[in-house]
Design a protein around this motif. Sequence first.
Motif, PDB file in Angstrom:
ATOM      1  N   ASP A  94      -0.274   4.415  -8.681  1.00 14.46           N
ATOM      2  CA  ASP A  94      -0.075   5.782  -8.203  1.00 14.46           C
ATOM      3  C   ASP A  94       1.318   5.972  -7.612  1.00 14.46           C
ATOM      4  O   ASP A  94       1.595   7.013  -7.016  1.00 14.46           O
ATOM      5  CB  ASP A  94      -1.129   6.122  -7.140  1.00 14.46           C
ATOM      6  N   GLY A  95       2.180   4.973  -7.714  1.00 12.55           N
ATOM      7  CA  GLY A  95       3.574   5.141  -7.320  1.00 12.55           C
ATOM      8  C   GLY A  95       3.907   4.746  -5.889  1.00 12.55           C
ATOM      9  O   GLY A  95       5.020   5.000  -5.424  1.00 12.55           O
ATOM     10  N   PHE A  96       2.978   4.133  -5.183  1.00 11.15           N
ATOM     11  CA  PHE A  96       3.276   3.705  -3.815  1.00 11.15           C
ATOM     12  C   PHE A  96       4.138   2.441  -3.828  1.00 11.15           C
ATOM     13  O   PHE A  96       3.965   1.561  -4.668  1.00 11.15           O
ATOM     14  CB  PHE A  96       1.980   3.420  -3.036  1.00 11.15           C
ATOM     15  N   ALA A  97       5.052   2.375  -2.855  1.00 11.35           N
ATOM     16  CA  ALA A  97       5.910   1.188  -2.710  1.00 11.35           C
ATOM     17  C   ALA A  97       5.372   0.311  -1.582  1.00 11.35           C
ATOM     18  O   ALA A  97       4.769   0.805  -0.626  1.00 11.35           O
ATOM     19  CB  ALA A  97       7.339   1.621  -2.390  1.00 11.35           C
ATOM     20  N   PHE A  98       5.615  -0.978  -1.719  1.00 15.73           N
ATOM     21  CA  PHE A  98       5.086  -1.944  -0.754  1.00 15.73           C
ATOM     22  C   PHE A  98       6.222  -2.748  -0.116  1.00 15.73           C
ATOM     23  O   PHE A  98       7.250  -2.986  -0.739  1.00 15.73           O
ATOM     24  CB  PHE A  98       4.130  -2.920  -1.453  1.00 15.73           C
ATOM     25  N   LEU A  99       5.995  -3.167   1.123  1.00 20.41           N
ATOM     26  CA  LEU A  99       6.908  -4.132   1.734  1.00 20.41           C
ATOM     27  C   LEU A  99       6.580  -5.529   1.217  1.00 20.41           C
ATOM     28  O   LEU A  99       7.461  -6.357   1.027  1.00 20.41           O
ATOM     29  CB  LEU A  99       6.786  -4.098   3.262  1.00 20.41           C
TER      30      LEU A  99
END
Length: 135
Positions: A94-99
């Motif tokens: 869904d396009g979320f970015a992660f650390l």
Amino acid sequence: MKIEHIGIAVEDLTVSNQIFEKLLGKEAYKQEMVAGEKVKVSFFQVGDVKVELLQATAHDSPIARFLAQKKEGIHHLAFAVENIQEEVERLKGDGFAFLNEEAKDGADNKLIVFLHPKSTNGVLVELCQDKNAYG
Ligand code: CO
């Protein structure tokens, strides 16, 4: 998902433990070091949700950097998930970015990942899964 805990960055865990003991009328049920995150944390149970107090244990701890920029206060919101790697894949889709996309050891017997706050309206979001849940 449900809210598992709210993380609060503090300068001095001993001082803040006393404040929250007075506020909540009970003691922290746990205090521990999380070496990988360079933090010392304590947990208070509040109904179904926990309050996690975090103190940095090194100057390059994420909490030390947060305190230098923003002072003490709410640091992250943690949601409990049943299968953390499945949730990471779903949210990446869904396009979320992660650390960190690879789950790592967190406090209180959890596997954790952090979403990048730029994906979540400036709020640092943690996903956590009980380590025991899936062996
Ligand atoms: Co946390």
